[in-house]
Design an enzyme around this catalytic site. Sequence first.
Site, PDB file in Angstrom:
ATOM      1  N   LYS A   1      15.353   6.579  19.835  1.00  0.00           N
ATOM      2  CA  LYS A   1      16.390   5.162  19.889  1.00  0.00           C
ATOM      3  C   LYS A   1      16.913   4.677  21.212  1.00  0.00           C
ATOM      4  O   LYS A   1      17.122   3.598  22.172  1.00  0.00           O
ATOM      5  CB  LYS A   1      17.537   4.649  18.773  1.00  0.00           C
ATOM      6  CG  LYS A   1      17.302   5.325  17.368  1.00  0.00           C
ATOM      7  CD  LYS A   1      18.224   5.628  16.742  1.00  0.00           C
ATOM      8  CE  LYS A   1      17.242   5.796  14.853  1.00  0.00           C
ATOM      9  NZ  LYS A   1      18.814   6.734  13.380  1.00  0.00           N
TER      10      LYS A   1
ATOM     11  N   LYS B   1      11.229   3.965  15.673  1.00  0.00           N
ATOM     12  CA  LYS B   1      11.310   4.638  16.286  1.00  0.00           C
ATOM     13  C   LYS B   1      11.128   5.198  16.770  1.00  0.00           C
ATOM     14  O   LYS B   1      10.686   5.268  18.483  1.00  0.00           O
ATOM     15  CB  LYS B   1      13.141   5.024  16.675  1.00  0.00           C
ATOM     16  CG  LYS B   1      13.313   5.931  15.714  1.00  0.00           C
ATOM     17  CD  LYS B   1      14.336   5.319  14.347  1.00  0.00           C
ATOM     18  CE  LYS B   1      13.606   6.320  13.215  1.00  0.00           C
ATOM     19  NZ  LYS B   1      14.407   5.915  12.065  1.00  0.00           N
TER      20      LYS B   1
ATOM     21  N   ASP C   1      15.935  11.313  17.101  1.00  0.00           N
ATOM     22  CA  ASP C   1      16.190  10.445  16.630  1.00  0.00           C
ATOM     23  C   ASP C   1      16.781   9.894  17.516  1.00  0.00           C
ATOM     24  O   ASP C   1      16.003   8.645  17.922  1.00  0.00           O
ATOM     25  CB  ASP C   1      16.633  10.515  15.051  1.00  0.00           C
ATOM     26  CG  ASP C   1      16.863   8.872  15.140  1.00  0.00           C
ATOM     27  OD1 ASP C   1      16.137   8.413  13.834  1.00  0.00           O
ATOM     28  OD2 ASP C   1      18.053   9.732  14.475  1.00  0.00           O
TER      29      ASP C   1
ATOM     30  N   GLY D   1      19.553   1.114  12.280  1.00  0.00           N
ATOM     31  CA  GLY D   1      19.182   0.219  11.136  1.00  0.00           C
ATOM     32  C   GLY D   1      20.050  -1.289  11.126  1.00  0.00           C
ATOM     33  O   GLY D   1      19.217  -2.244  11.334  1.00  0.00           O
TER      34      GLY D   1
ATOM     35  N   ALA E   1       0.946  -0.634  -0.107  1.00  0.00           N
ATOM     36  CA  ALA E   1      -0.035  -0.296   0.175  1.00  0.00           C
ATOM     37  C   ALA E   1       1.067   1.400  -0.212  1.00  0.00           C
ATOM     38  O   ALA E   1       1.432   1.384   0.507  1.00  0.00           O
ATOM     39  CB  ALA E   1      -0.728   0.337   0.874  1.00  0.00           C
TER      40      ALA E   1
ATOM     41  N   GLY F   1      23.131  13.704   0.780  1.00  0.00           N
ATOM     42  CA  GLY F   1      22.325  13.498   1.213  1.00  0.00           C
ATOM     43  C   GLY F   1      22.383  12.167   2.927  1.00  0.00           C
ATOM     44  O   GLY F   1      21.953  11.654   2.752  1.00  0.00           O
TER      45      GLY F   1
ATOM     46  N   GLU G   1      18.764  15.695   5.858  1.00  0.00           N
ATOM     47  CA  GLU G   1      17.813  15.418   5.282  1.00  0.00           C
ATOM     48  C   GLU G   1      17.727  16.943   4.976  1.00  0.00           C
ATOM     49  O   GLU G   1      17.857  18.301   5.626  1.00  0.00           O
ATOM     50  CB  GLU G   1      16.464  15.000   5.942  1.00  0.00           C
ATOM     51  CG  GLU G   1      16.564  13.885   5.888  1.00  0.00           C
ATOM     52  CD  GLU G   1      14.533  13.274   6.673  1.00  0.00           C
ATOM     53  OE1 GLU G   1      14.563  13.515   6.195  1.00  0.00           O
ATOM     54  OE2 GLU G   1      15.898  12.249   8.024  1.00  0.00           O
TER      55      GLU G   1
END
Lengths: 436, 436
Positions: free
Chosen positions: A205, A105, A201, A134, A43, A187, A190
């Site tokens: 975690k 997370k 972030d 990861g 989806a 890259g 972001e």
Amino acid sequence: MNPIKVGLLGIGTVGGGTFQVLRRNQEEIRGRAGRGIEIAMVADLDVERARSIVGDACTVVGDAREVIANPEIDIVVELIGGYGIARTLVLDAIKAGKHVVTANKALLAVHGSEIFAAAREQGVMVAFEAAVAGGIPIIKALREGLTANRIEWIAGIINGTTNFILSEMRSKGLDFGTVLKEAQRLGYAEADPTFDIEGVDAAHKATIMSAIAFGIPVQFDQAHVEGITALQATDIKYAEQLGYRIKLLGIARRRENGIELRVHPTLIPAGRLIANVEGAMNAVLVQADAVGTTLYYGKGAGAEPTASAVIADLVDITRLATADPDHRVPHLAFQPDAMNDTPILPMDQVQTAFYLRLRVADQAGVLSSITTILAEHEISIDAVLQRESAEGESQTDLIILTHDTREGRMREALARMQALPTVLAPIVKLRKEELA
Amino acid sequence: MNPIKVGLLGIGTVGGGTFQVLRRNQEEIRGRAGRGIEIAMVADLDVERARSIVGDACTVVGDAREVIANPEIDIVVELIGGYGIARTLVLDAIKAGKHVVTANKALLAVHGSEIFAAAREQGVMVAFEAAVAGGIPIIKALREGLTANRIEWIAGIINGTTNFILSEMRSKGLDFGTVLKEAQRLGYAEADPTFDIEGVDAAHKATIMSAIAFGIPVQFDQAHVEGITALQATDIKYAEQLGYRIKLLGIARRRENGIELRVHPTLIPAGRLIANVEGAMNAVLVQADAVGTTLYYGKGAGAEPTASAVIADLVDITRLATADPDHRVPHLAFQPDAMNDTPILPMDQVQTAFYLRLRVADQAGVLSSITTILAEHEISIDAVLQRESAEGESQTDLIILTHDTREGRMREALARMQALPTVLAPIVKLRKEELA
């Protein structure tokens, strides 16, 4: 035996990676799992793009609820992210009796208790190896590999963006803003890097790991969160002169009166293995009573590293689906009735050593007035680095490393030092950990 | 629920550690496993000593067969070691329908196929996390955590004794014999250190990892085994000047035509994380197609680190005992019908780079004659370090780093170089790996 059927919610970077790896290594994976794993349905709001990724291999729908409603789907993989719709879909999938795999997370750190309770009620599993570090199998290591141990502390480089930025700042002597732009261009960061650079972030975690390590509920709201945006190249340089590297660490540590849960830039001895984890790599250091120190290192993000963790979860669920539910690996390592309510300590009670940089007048008595204040607050000094003032300058940098103390005590001492007329600028305060 | 009952065969260092950790952390472990784990019976030839360790906590017997014959025992933990009586007892325990946990790498590397086949036939599990890298959960990482991946290679520092010796030789500039004595005095090397220093122990572990990584049977007899006894301090020093460290690595690597399985001293770039693993610590580096590079670090030996792995296995068995046997984690990662017969390559076909040290006459044309031979065997040169000959000396050291080549080709070239009248001593040859 029929393959186990998986429905993917969201096929962006990680979803695409999961699809690719499952296809490329299908024989390898079936050989290990003893059963095929088939993505039967995907989806995504962008149906066209989703179809361009999966081709005719499976059904593509625009509405995730169709996946959840499909009785043929055994496992739902949530890769949408965020706390909003993802929460609803995960809870709906659980209610529909599906096992869930997620890399989210944020969702687990904030709504984990609700989600795990729902899963227990339905007798389904929620797996989330991909949510922390990861591709590194750190959840499995903590939850199963170290199951014999009383875990004492965990310290992790668990955000690749900030570790890349810190590595570049150190190796090139550049300031934060310049390196952030480079990271965005490459890259590694972001367009909106807030969650990474502000430490959110990493705190998500660390929160998940704290629950697994200590048998406490996930409590993101109790975490101390401090990013790297205020970090200056000067301090990285001084730290290096003193034999330290600065890393953004997520730390969860058991103390006698509670648990420390915190994310902040941290000085660590340059000789430690974890101090030498460079670029976008992740590493988690675990101190446990029986095994001692172990370290787990690898890529903390990216399509295929994260897919590696998602697929490991799919295989685990395939295995444990046939096991007595009471004997499956508990979501947070401990059985629900073995969880405890050890409090997370307020930051004032947290113990660390400190790095202080003071801009001071270059005159007699300055060092003495500062060390007197530290002594009066029972903070003992580990090292002092006094810079020679530059030709014709009347002020200089004074760097002090302290031994372990309570944060609250340091705050009081800092307020008094800051009020000294000879202290000419806001004092820079960083925490230091020996990690030994 | 009743605790699961465990019988211990042998209560030396690891057995004692297992007993202590299970007792100290029993609440923690029950909280995770959802079921208590009880050592109900211990067998040891030295009944008195065994009783002094376990007290009245459990039955102590002198004959291990009593443990195996006891219908109340669910899991037998074999900590005797060696290939002899341990093999018989493990096979008997399996025949009696017991699950088995063992730390015995020698037994599994040599007789693994027989033991795993017997276990499959009886529907019992044989778990051996403690057999490789002590407390580091590397078997779990390879077999479950990286299950999505095609593993490309594994390179491990998997023997603490030799890593301690190499670390000391480098940091203190001492020779092998001196450091070995120090290691024995400190307890890092056994009175008879042969298995460690000759690379046999590392080869046992590399053999087990090769099977798990590549879906091949354990084939210790096909491993190339080379220890560190011939290693000279001079070469450690030259390697350092060229930017390398020397480590004893156990390597298992997939090539197009087969598997390389080898243990030997290896030059690795000093900047790699694994090159900085010092003292008696272990680390395993794994390169896999989806996750990329991951590394696992910790203590590879000792009572409690090894006990940590033994107990993790006990908990895993407790969990999986209720699962459909076809869905348990397969002994060697792959289901029996998914194993393959990829051959282990003879050493002549193995590809590595080389470090060569030649004692040569200090005269014109020497370098040219040597490089000509290398060129004729299509071995290309990466770097040359030519030492100035000391005052009044007519000979000097010539160090050559090559790019990757086949071992067979290098052997031919070496034979020709050795025959040159200007080459004055046996050529020292070490292998070099970039590990990237």
